[in-house]
Design a protein around this motif. Structure first.
Motif, PDB file in Angstrom:
ATOM      1  N   THR A  99      52.506  23.571  -1.479  1.00  0.00           N
ATOM      2  CA  THR A  99      52.784  22.430  -2.364  1.00  0.00           C
ATOM      3  C   THR A  99      53.744  22.834  -3.476  1.00  0.00           C
ATOM      4  OG1 THR A  99      50.620  21.496  -1.884  1.00  0.00           O
ATOM      5  CG2 THR A  99      51.730  20.692  -3.853  1.00  0.00           C
ATOM      6  N   ALA A 100      53.529  24.016  -4.059  1.00  0.00           N
ATOM      7  CA  ALA A 100      54.402  24.485  -5.136  1.00  0.00           C
ATOM      8  C   ALA A 100      55.827  24.712  -4.620  1.00  0.00           C
ATOM      9  CB  ALA A 100      53.845  25.765  -5.744  1.00  0.00           C
ATOM     10  N   LEU A 101      55.959  25.313  -3.437  1.00  0.00           N
ATOM     11  CA  LEU A 101      57.298  25.537  -2.881  1.00  0.00           C
ATOM     12  C   LEU A 101      57.976  24.214  -2.546  1.00  0.00           C
ATOM     13  CD1 LEU A 101      56.617  28.624  -0.594  1.00  0.00           C
ATOM     14  CD2 LEU A 101      58.129  28.546  -2.580  1.00  0.00           C
ATOM     15  N   ASN A 102      57.226  23.283  -1.977  1.00  0.00           N
ATOM     16  CA  ASN A 102      57.795  21.962  -1.667  1.00  0.00           C
ATOM     17  C   ASN A 102      58.308  21.280  -2.930  1.00  0.00           C
ATOM     18  OD1 ASN A 102      57.750  21.569   1.117  1.00  0.00           O
ATOM     19  ND2 ASN A 102      55.601  20.999   1.104  1.00  0.00           N
ATOM     20  N   SER A 103      57.524  21.318  -3.992  1.00  0.00           N
ATOM     21  CA  SER A 103      57.951  20.643  -5.219  1.00  0.00           C
ATOM     22  C   SER A 103      59.148  21.350  -5.843  1.00  0.00           C
ATOM     23  CB  SER A 103      56.797  20.531  -6.209  1.00  0.00           C
ATOM     24  OG  SER A 103      56.374  21.808  -6.601  1.00  0.00           O
ATOM     25  N   SER A 104      59.236  22.675  -5.722  1.00  0.00           N
ATOM     26  CA  SER A 104      60.388  23.401  -6.252  1.00  0.00           C
ATOM     27  C   SER A 104      61.646  23.075  -5.464  1.00  0.00           C
ATOM     28  CB  SER A 104      60.153  24.909  -6.197  1.00  0.00           C
ATOM     29  OG  SER A 104      59.118  25.285  -7.041  1.00  0.00           O
ATOM     30  N   LEU A 154      58.245  29.375   2.746  1.00  0.00           N
ATOM     31  CA  LEU A 154      57.606  28.123   3.146  1.00  0.00           C
ATOM     32  C   LEU A 154      57.361  28.106   4.653  1.00  0.00           C
ATOM     33  CD1 LEU A 154      56.609  25.303   2.340  1.00  0.00           C
ATOM     34  CD2 LEU A 154      58.943  24.490   2.701  1.00  0.00           C
ATOM     35  N   ALA A 155      58.361  28.509   5.441  1.00  0.00           N
ATOM     36  CA  ALA A 155      58.201  28.531   6.899  1.00  0.00           C
ATOM     37  C   ALA A 155      57.105  29.516   7.305  1.00  0.00           C
ATOM     38  CB  ALA A 155      59.521  28.897   7.563  1.00  0.00           C
ATOM     39  N   THR A 156      57.071  30.681   6.652  1.00  0.00           N
ATOM     40  CA  THR A 156      56.040  31.675   6.941  1.00  0.00           C
ATOM     41  C   THR A 156      54.654  31.136   6.605  1.00  0.00           C
ATOM     42  OG1 THR A 156      57.607  33.454   6.500  1.00  0.00           O
ATOM     43  CG2 THR A 156      55.282  34.030   6.447  1.00  0.00           C
ATOM     44  N   LEU A 157      54.529  30.510   5.435  1.00  0.00           N
ATOM     45  CA  LEU A 157      53.238  29.959   5.025  1.00  0.00           C
ATOM     46  C   LEU A 157      52.765  28.855   5.965  1.00  0.00           C
ATOM     47  CD1 LEU A 157      53.506  29.809   1.152  1.00  0.00           C
ATOM     48  CD2 LEU A 157      51.827  31.073   2.472  1.00  0.00           C
ATOM     49  N   GLN A 158      53.684  28.009   6.398  1.00  0.00           N
ATOM     50  CA  GLN A 158      53.298  26.919   7.296  1.00  0.00           C
ATOM     51  C   GLN A 158      52.778  27.470   8.627  1.00  0.00           C
ATOM     52  OE1 GLN A 158      56.971  24.685   7.160  1.00  0.00           O
ATOM     53  NE2 GLN A 158      56.123  23.219   5.671  1.00  0.00           N
ATOM     54  N   THR A 159      53.444  28.522   9.136  1.00  0.00           N
ATOM     55  CA  THR A 159      52.978  29.145  10.376  1.00  0.00           C
ATOM     56  C   THR A 159      51.628  29.825  10.163  1.00  0.00           C
ATOM     57  OG1 THR A 159      55.252  29.506  11.086  1.00  0.00           O
ATOM     58  CG2 THR A 159      53.560  30.847  12.160  1.00  0.00           C
TER      59      THR A 159
END
Length: 133
Positions: free
Chosen positions: A22-27, A63-68
């Motif tokens: 969420t933090a990365l998306n908002s940034s 973000l891609a790493t976290l989503q995986t």
């Protein structure tokens, strides 16, 4: 480690990942930022001077790493929950207190305080034609 403890640990990991996602998306979607997949170069093909391209690439990679990782953690959590809640699974160490037993004598329904009446229907409708009056 028992299945319940594993499930709790995985839930905590997933929650931590979700907050970082969420933090990365908002940034990345803040005003002036290129977003999750926007261009990092201008129309002429030069790197944009108004953004920090290496930082954006690092955030997108994270973000891609976290989503995986989140997807894999949720899959492991599902397996752990099935094991923890399966019939025959050992009960939790500290079970919540049982609910109080229901009373053995049935309670009397309260007397109605008012009587409601259905409004009278006008005659000659579909109900009258079908034999209901």
């Amino acid at each position: 480690m028992d299945a319940r403890a594993t499930a709790k640990r995985l839930m905590a990991e997933a929650k931590s990942m979700e907050s970082e996602i969420t933090a990365l998306n908002s940034s990345l979607t803040a005003p002036g930022m290129p977003g999750l997949s926007g261009n990092l170069v201008d129309r002429e093909g030069f790197p944009r001077a108004d953004i920090d391209i290496p930082a954006i690439c690092a955030m997108r990679k994270r973000l891609a790493t976290l989503q995986t990782d989140h997807r894999h953690t949720m899959s492991r959590l599902e397996t752990a929950l099935h094991a923890a809640l399966a019939p025959g699974a050992p009960p939790p160490a500290a079970a919540p207190p049982p609910l109080p037993a229901a009373p053995t004598t049935p309670a009397r329904p309260a007397a109605p305080t008012s009587t409601l009446r259905a409004p009278e229907a006008a005659g000659g409708g579909a109900a009258a034609g079908a034999g209901f009056e």
